[in-house]
Write a protein that holds these residues in place. Sequence first.
Motif, PDB file in Angstrom:
ATOM      1  N   PRO A  86       0.796  -1.222   0.000  1.00 45.08           N
ATOM      2  CA  PRO A  86       0.000   0.000   0.000  1.00 45.08           C
ATOM      3  C   PRO A  86       0.838   1.286   0.000  1.00 45.08           C
ATOM      4  O   PRO A  86       0.291   2.374  -0.073  1.00 45.08           O
ATOM      5  CB  PRO A  86      -0.770  -0.109   1.307  1.00 45.08           C
ATOM      6  CG  PRO A  86       0.213  -0.760   2.232  1.00 45.08           C
ATOM      7  CD  PRO A  86       0.987  -1.744   1.377  1.00 45.08           C
ATOM      8  N   THR A  87       2.173   1.155   0.059  1.00 49.32           N
ATOM      9  CA  THR A  87       3.005   2.347   0.272  1.00 49.32           C
ATOM     10  C   THR A  87       3.345   3.085  -1.016  1.00 49.32           C
ATOM     11  O   THR A  87       3.627   4.287  -0.980  1.00 49.32           O
ATOM     12  CB  THR A  87       4.315   1.960   0.966  1.00 49.32           C
ATOM     13  OG1 THR A  87       4.988   0.962   0.182  1.00 49.32           O
ATOM     14  CG2 THR A  87       4.035   1.390   2.354  1.00 49.32           C
ATOM     15  N   GLY A  88       3.352   2.362  -2.155  1.00 54.92           N
ATOM     16  CA  GLY A  88       3.768   3.000  -3.393  1.00 54.92           C
ATOM     17  C   GLY A  88       5.183   3.528  -3.291  1.00 54.92           C
ATOM     18  O   GLY A  88       6.074   2.869  -2.753  1.00 54.92           O
ATOM     19  N   GLN A  89       5.420   4.709  -3.818  1.00 56.68           N
ATOM     20  CA  GLN A  89       6.711   5.395  -3.695  1.00 56.68           C
ATOM     21  C   GLN A  89       6.465   6.843  -3.313  1.00 56.68           C
ATOM     22  O   GLN A  89       5.386   7.394  -3.563  1.00 56.68           O
ATOM     23  CB  GLN A  89       7.470   5.402  -5.022  1.00 56.68           C
ATOM     24  CG  GLN A  89       8.111   4.109  -5.440  1.00 56.68           C
ATOM     25  CD  GLN A  89       9.205   4.345  -6.476  1.00 56.68           C
ATOM     26  OE1 GLN A  89      10.258   4.907  -6.164  1.00 56.68           O
ATOM     27  NE2 GLN A  89       8.965   3.915  -7.700  1.00 56.68           N
ATOM     28  N   VAL A  90       7.483   7.454  -2.722  1.00 54.86           N
ATOM     29  CA  VAL A  90       7.469   8.898  -2.493  1.00 54.86           C
ATOM     30  C   VAL A  90       8.508   9.506  -3.420  1.00 54.86           C
ATOM     31  O   VAL A  90       9.633   9.018  -3.502  1.00 54.86           O
ATOM     32  CB  VAL A  90       7.794   9.254  -1.033  1.00 54.86           C
ATOM     33  CG1 VAL A  90       7.761  10.772  -0.843  1.00 54.86           C
ATOM     34  CG2 VAL A  90       6.819   8.579  -0.082  1.00 54.86           C
ATOM     35  N   LEU A  91       8.127  10.556  -4.121  1.00 53.84           N
ATOM     36  CA  LEU A  91       9.086  11.286  -4.951  1.00 53.84           C
ATOM     37  C   LEU A  91       9.630  12.440  -4.132  1.00 53.84           C
ATOM     38  O   LEU A  91       8.863  13.260  -3.613  1.00 53.84           O
ATOM     39  CB  LEU A  91       8.426  11.811  -6.218  1.00 53.84           C
ATOM     40  CG  LEU A  91       9.338  12.623  -7.149  1.00 53.84           C
ATOM     41  CD1 LEU A  91      10.475  11.754  -7.689  1.00 53.84           C
ATOM     42  CD2 LEU A  91       8.549  13.232  -8.296  1.00 53.84           C
ATOM     43  N   TYR A  92      10.966  12.503  -4.015  1.00 47.33           N
ATOM     44  CA  TYR A  92      11.645  13.572  -3.282  1.00 47.33           C
ATOM     45  C   TYR A  92      12.472  14.398  -4.263  1.00 47.33           C
ATOM     46  O   TYR A  92      12.823  13.951  -5.349  1.00 47.33           O
ATOM     47  CB  TYR A  92      12.598  12.986  -2.238  1.00 47.33           C
ATOM     48  CG  TYR A  92      11.945  12.148  -1.175  1.00 47.33           C
ATOM     49  CD1 TYR A  92      11.378  12.748  -0.040  1.00 47.33           C
ATOM     50  CD2 TYR A  92      11.907  10.764  -1.279  1.00 47.33           C
ATOM     51  CE1 TYR A  92      10.795  11.974   0.949  1.00 47.33           C
ATOM     52  CE2 TYR A  92      11.334   9.984  -0.298  1.00 47.33           C
ATOM     53  CZ  TYR A  92      10.770  10.593   0.816  1.00 47.33           C
ATOM     54  OH  TYR A  92      10.189   9.816   1.791  1.00 47.33           O
ATOM     55  N   ASN A  93      12.831  15.610  -3.836  1.00 51.44           N
ATOM     56  CA  ASN A  93      13.829  16.348  -4.588  1.00 51.44           C
ATOM     57  C   ASN A  93      15.214  15.964  -4.087  1.00 51.44           C
ATOM     58  O   ASN A  93      15.351  15.153  -3.161  1.00 51.44           O
ATOM     59  CB  ASN A  93      13.579  17.858  -4.539  1.00 51.44           C
ATOM     60  CG  ASN A  93      13.744  18.460  -3.151  1.00 51.44           C
ATOM     61  OD1 ASN A  93      14.464  17.926  -2.304  1.00 51.44           O
ATOM     62  ND2 ASN A  93      13.080  19.576  -2.913  1.00 51.44           N
ATOM     63  N   SER A  94      16.243  16.521  -4.678  1.00 50.50           N
ATOM     64  CA  SER A  94      17.605  16.100  -4.347  1.00 50.50           C
ATOM     65  C   SER A  94      18.017  16.470  -2.931  1.00 50.50           C
ATOM     66  O   SER A  94      18.972  15.900  -2.390  1.00 50.50           O
ATOM     67  CB  SER A  94      18.603  16.682  -5.354  1.00 50.50           C
ATOM     68  OG  SER A  94      18.534  18.102  -5.365  1.00 50.50           O
TER      69      SER A  94
END
Length: 581
Positions: free
Chosen positions: A530-538
């Motif tokens: 259920p977590t998927g992914q998190v997109l972060y910046n650098s």
Amino acid sequence: MKKIVSILLIGIFPLPSCIDNILTQESAVDLPDAYFWNTTEDALSAVYGVYNATRTLFGRDYYFDGMGEFQWTRGTSLGSGTWHPQASSASSMGFMWNNAYAVVNRANYVQKNLKVMINKENNSATLNTLRRIEGETCFLRALAYFRLIQLWGDVPFYTRVLTGNNEAVTLTRTPISAIKDSLLSDLTYAIETLPETLAGSERGRASQVAAYGFRGKIALYWASWKKNGWPELGGFTQNAGEANEYYAHAAADFEKVIKNYGLKLFSEGNPGVADHPKYGDLFQVANEYDSEILFSVQYGGPNLGQGQELQRDYGTRSTGNGQCWVQATYRLANRYQSLTTGDFLPPLILNASATLEGGARNPASYHNRDWRMKATIMWDGQRMLRIDASGYVVGDSITFMFGSTDGNTYINYDSNPMTGYLFRKWIRQEGIAERSDGPCDFYLMRLADVYLMYCEAVNEVSGPNDELVVLVNKIRARGNLPGLAPEKYADKNAFFDAIEQERIVELVAEGHRPFDIRRWRKVETIWPSPTGQVLYNSSGTRIRDEFLNTPERDYRRFYIYQIPTAERERNVDLTQNDPWL
């Protein structure tokens, strides 16, 4: 001709002509038949209208990569809202449906009139010319229908001029298997009638080698769907035996492209030098007709109203007044492998420190990586030539620094949020046009793509072999990488991973990745429930969650698009794909 209002019929008339090779010619398919369709020049003029519609259909394919995991795409140039795996894009693609049928309708109209000319013609040379034009329309129509079935599966299918709006609004969806057979037949006719190679003013038109390439690609996709399944498409069944049959068909066509035409990778695969990798030059207008390019959509200019917008979408305010609507992510940066080991380096540490060892903001963390990285993306400390807002005046080089946008010392990028990376690929570094008037063609198929599709097809049938390893290593060599380690091709699964890796870094920003994800059934692997992914910046700041606690229906909607609501309102006989009911 009377005005047609059905969405399926919009687009039978051409766009204005453009002054760039095949687009230099006037398109006149809207002239009354009594005053047209008398000479081969008339037929050529008409088919240029089909090419123009094809450009409209495919010219923004690079936006699709925003639905993969390596590109952040904002704005509304394709679909509605910000592009990401859970965006509303799949439910707002009516414009692409319309654009595809514009190609179909123009092609059908041209073919109807060509058949009359062919039946009356006695001169063998003229007949060959007319049949070549007919082959071109078959080729372009096949590309349009291929895009339709990639996105929607079963769609209305017809190869004739419809009698009017009443007929258009009664069409039902044709099973994808029947459409596939017709597309392969169209491309077979194109192979029989098109010239092997092109030169001079003919560059940009369809060739025999391009027809082989796309016939192989359709067979490859059919094989992938049959192997991996497409449960979201009602009535579609898996069949391992049929999958292997079509993998073999695909391999045979790709083998012809690779072995029969003397084609080579750009600059014969020469990597160049670390500060100027040759790979980047391939995506500049001076090299748009290199033999590596099998087929592209044509752009012309400047100042002709026929330019592309890559500079606007990928560039920055400092590089031609771009808007930075498309950006790379740290996930892409992590895919560039070590020049020493040829394998992955430890994942970048997302942190704002410029000195942290292995940190994403530390320029030293990007040393010793695949040279294609420097030709594709920018990170802190990278430099690019300044180009003024007119697109014509080139200045000194300027540095990119995430968080610094004053435009005097650092590149001024226009984006919120910002991933911490910019694209260098496709960005012009010469003063030739404003941001929305780029002359460089957009490539739909390259020889490197064919190498990788051939390797995939053969690997599925019989596993890796020395020939396939050589082809993958040719692509890796343009990034100055060492050849694959033996463990990377020890078995079919390991070699598939090597093929996927090269497709990611070689073809990024060309619109391939989300289609690969879908045909390989990788959505749930990339974004596990259920977590998927998190997109972060650098720097490690969260940009968005992807597939967090999302219902299973959203995963299914990634695999197949919604039949446009407006079409179903016009035509009650159009059924809807199951995930959208």
